[in-house]
Write a protein that holds these residues in place. Structure first.
Motif, PDB file in Angstrom:
ATOM      1  N   ILE A  51      51.624 -56.720 -39.505  1.00 31.97           N
ATOM      2  CA  ILE A  51      51.581 -55.358 -39.044  1.00 31.97           C
ATOM      3  C   ILE A  51      51.640 -55.447 -37.498  1.00 31.97           C
ATOM      4  O   ILE A  51      52.017 -54.149 -36.237  1.00 31.97           O
ATOM      5  N   GLY A  52      52.780 -56.129 -36.633  1.00 38.29           N
ATOM      6  CA  GLY A  52      52.852 -55.663 -35.629  1.00 38.29           C
ATOM      7  C   GLY A  52      52.466 -56.330 -34.155  1.00 38.29           C
ATOM      8  O   GLY A  52      51.761 -56.650 -33.097  1.00 38.29           O
ATOM      9  N   VAL A  53      51.196 -57.486 -34.735  1.00 36.63           N
ATOM     10  CA  VAL A  53      50.374 -58.363 -33.916  1.00 36.63           C
ATOM     11  C   VAL A  53      50.788 -58.841 -33.333  1.00 36.63           C
ATOM     12  O   VAL A  53      50.621 -60.220 -34.403  1.00 36.63           O
ATOM     13  N   ARG A  54      51.225 -59.891 -32.596  1.00 39.39           N
ATOM     14  CA  ARG A  54      52.315 -61.028 -31.580  1.00 39.39           C
ATOM     15  C   ARG A  54      51.189 -61.738 -31.123  1.00 39.39           C
ATOM     16  O   ARG A  54      50.493 -61.239 -29.677  1.00 39.39           O
ATOM     17  N   VAL A  55      50.568 -62.880 -30.901  1.00 45.39           N
ATOM     18  CA  VAL A  55      50.059 -64.103 -30.337  1.00 45.39           C
ATOM     19  C   VAL A  55      50.382 -64.479 -28.482  1.00 45.39           C
ATOM     20  O   VAL A  55      51.466 -64.463 -29.357  1.00 45.39           O
ATOM     21  N   ALA A  56      49.585 -63.710 -28.030  1.00 50.27           N
ATOM     22  CA  ALA A  56      50.467 -64.341 -26.392  1.00 50.27           C
ATOM     23  C   ALA A  56      49.771 -65.615 -26.419  1.00 50.27           C
ATOM     24  O   ALA A  56      48.583 -65.216 -26.717  1.00 50.27           O
ATOM     25  N   GLN A  57      50.260 -66.896 -25.871  1.00 49.98           N
ATOM     26  CA  GLN A  57      49.191 -67.813 -25.856  1.00 49.98           C
ATOM     27  C   GLN A  57      48.759 -67.622 -24.421  1.00 49.98           C
ATOM     28  O   GLN A  57      47.796 -68.940 -24.398  1.00 49.98           O
ATOM     29  N   SER A  58      48.809 -67.303 -23.659  1.00 46.24           N
ATOM     30  CA  SER A  58      48.754 -67.295 -21.756  1.00 46.24           C
ATOM     31  C   SER A  58      48.854 -65.581 -21.110  1.00 46.24           C
ATOM     32  O   SER A  58      50.223 -65.372 -21.935  1.00 46.24           O
ATOM     33  N   VAL A  59      48.875 -65.648 -20.079  1.00 40.83           N
ATOM     34  CA  VAL A  59      48.716 -64.390 -19.366  1.00 40.83           C
ATOM     35  C   VAL A  59      50.127 -64.807 -18.507  1.00 40.83           C
ATOM     36  O   VAL A  59      51.240 -63.868 -19.245  1.00 40.83           O
ATOM     37  N   ASP A  60      50.260 -65.438 -19.056  1.00 42.08           N
ATOM     38  CA  ASP A  60      51.787 -65.276 -18.449  1.00 42.08           C
ATOM     39  C   ASP A  60      53.061 -65.250 -19.487  1.00 42.08           C
ATOM     40  O   ASP A  60      53.924 -64.768 -19.055  1.00 42.08           O
ATOM     41  N   ASP A  61      52.461 -65.378 -20.903  1.00 43.50           N
ATOM     42  CA  ASP A  61      53.706 -64.903 -22.299  1.00 43.50           C
ATOM     43  C   ASP A  61      53.336 -63.726 -23.210  1.00 43.50           C
ATOM     44  O   ASP A  61      53.953 -63.583 -23.590  1.00 43.50           O
ATOM     45  N   ILE A  62      52.003 -63.037 -21.830  1.00 38.95           N
ATOM     46  CA  ILE A  62      52.492 -61.603 -22.142  1.00 38.95           C
ATOM     47  C   ILE A  62      53.778 -60.941 -22.201  1.00 38.95           C
ATOM     48  O   ILE A  62      54.102 -61.229 -21.339  1.00 38.95           O
ATOM     49  N   ARG A  63      54.341 -59.714 -23.381  1.00 42.48           N
ATOM     50  CA  ARG A  63      55.323 -59.449 -22.897  1.00 42.48           C
ATOM     51  C   ARG A  63      55.237 -57.623 -22.497  1.00 42.48           C
ATOM     52  O   ARG A  63      55.974 -57.914 -21.549  1.00 42.48           O
ATOM     53  N   GLY A  64      54.426 -57.359 -23.453  1.00 41.44           N
ATOM     54  CA  GLY A  64      55.174 -55.994 -22.855  1.00 41.44           C
ATOM     55  C   GLY A  64      53.297 -55.864 -21.737  1.00 41.44           C
ATOM     56  O   GLY A  64      53.392 -56.526 -21.199  1.00 41.44           O
ATOM     57  N   ASP A  65      52.949 -54.240 -22.197  1.00 39.62           N
ATOM     58  CA  ASP A  65      52.370 -53.979 -21.293  1.00 39.62           C
ATOM     59  C   ASP A  65      50.360 -53.275 -21.697  1.00 39.62           C
ATOM     60  O   ASP A  65      49.305 -53.274 -21.175  1.00 39.62           O
ATOM     61  N   VAL A  66      50.281 -54.022 -22.966  1.00 40.41           N
ATOM     62  CA  VAL A  66      49.395 -53.834 -23.445  1.00 40.41           C
ATOM     63  C   VAL A  66      48.740 -55.447 -24.216  1.00 40.41           C
ATOM     64  O   VAL A  66      49.256 -55.817 -24.488  1.00 40.41           O
ATOM     65  N   VAL A  67      47.333 -55.514 -24.008  1.00 44.53           N
ATOM     66  CA  VAL A  67      47.513 -56.927 -24.309  1.00 44.53           C
ATOM     67  C   VAL A  67      45.475 -56.859 -25.262  1.00 44.53           C
ATOM     68  O   VAL A  67      44.447 -56.393 -24.608  1.00 44.53           O
TER      69      VAL A  67
END
Ligand code: SF4
Length: 283
Positions: A51-67
């Protein structure tokens, strides 16, 4: 072959709440990222990915504007790092974990050195130590504390939410024996989660009445491993993450099988295991 499951089974309150929040945000925004795995269960993570939930491995890995921060919570310094990048935070920290975080902060502010009884590598524990602002450590070995060069006079003792209550009590007793000296001050707060306490008690009660226990949950899930450890003190116990791991040979000569699950195990996985056991029982 009789199959009996515990009443406390499936998602706990905190995991259910975190997943509900994530599903809502993912629907509204067409997807969302989480900082690290939101739960330690591969089947749940796969369903969330759909359903579109992506796991960012670190703060540097966050691609969007909400986490989204997971139910295990994070240290305040991580939240500050995220906010400094103008990324919005969706907080799914479980209220029981937040209770532990605020206890650590309050004790540290009052001059206590924090000892967290728990796994130093677990996300929840790392976050809690962050709330203690570096004035603490995590261990399950009281001898480690007794050997500290200068033992702090004021010690605040807390537990990771998923630990076994009786083990926490034993740890505290041993800590008093080995590290409590003249003028020491010890403040102990029971921060084990209510759900885990009920789940462990129900699992142990059932384990004492059956010939074999199956604990369903992630191999990397702390609370699932604790449940399995506890049940194995009473009877033969297997931890299975998926139905494929079940071996028919385990059930030979067994007449009563007990089933329980970790706090992040989906209903669907439990139903699959039950269906497999019922098929084995009817053969
Ligand atoms: S196990 Fe307890 S502390 Fe952890 S998420 Fe579930 S309810 Fe919260």
């Amino acid at each position: 072959m009789k199959i009996e499951k515990t009443r406390e089974i499936g998602f706990c309150f905190g995991v259910k709440r975190a997943i509900d929040i994530l599903e809502k945000v993912a629907r509204e925004r067409g997807g969302v990222e989480t900082l690290g795995a939101v739960v330690h269960n591969q089947q749940v993570l796969q369903r969330l990915a759909e359903i579109g939930v992506r796991v960012a491995q670190s703060v540097d890995d966050i691609r969007g504007d909400v986490v989204a921060v997971s139910s295990h919570g994070v240290a305040p310094s991580i939240e500050e790092e995220i906010q400094a990048r103008h990324i919005d935070i969706v907080d799914t920290t479980c209220p029981f974990v937040h209770r532990l975080q605020t206890a650590a902060r309050r004790l540290a502010e009052n001059g206590f050195f924090i000892i967290v009884y728990g796994d130093a590598d677990h996300t929840e524990v790392k976050g809690v130590l962050g709330w203690a602002d570096g004035r603490g450590l995590a261990t399950m070995d009281e001898k480690f504390i007794a050997k500290l060069d200068s033992l702090p006079r004021r010690l605040g003792v807390l537990s990771q939410t998923t630990q076994i209550p009786a083990h926490f009590t034993e740890f505290v007793k041993r800590l008093i024996d080995s590290a409590f000296t003249k003028d020491s001050e010890l403040r102990i707060i029971d921060t084990i989660c209510h759900d885990i306490r009920k789940r462990q008690a129900a699992a142990l009660e059932l384990a004492n009445r059956v010939g074999l226990m199956l604990v369903i949950g992630g191999h990397s899930s702390a609370n699932t491993n604790r449940l399995s450890e506890l049940c194995s003190t009473a009877t033969e116990t297997y931890l299975v993450e998926t139905v494929e791991e079940i071996r028919p040979s385990w059930f030979q000569g067994k007449h009563h099988i007990g089933i329980t699950s970790g706090a992040s195990t989906a209903e669907q996985t439990i139903d699959e295991v039950l269906a497999r056991l019922e098929a084995l029982a009817s053969n």
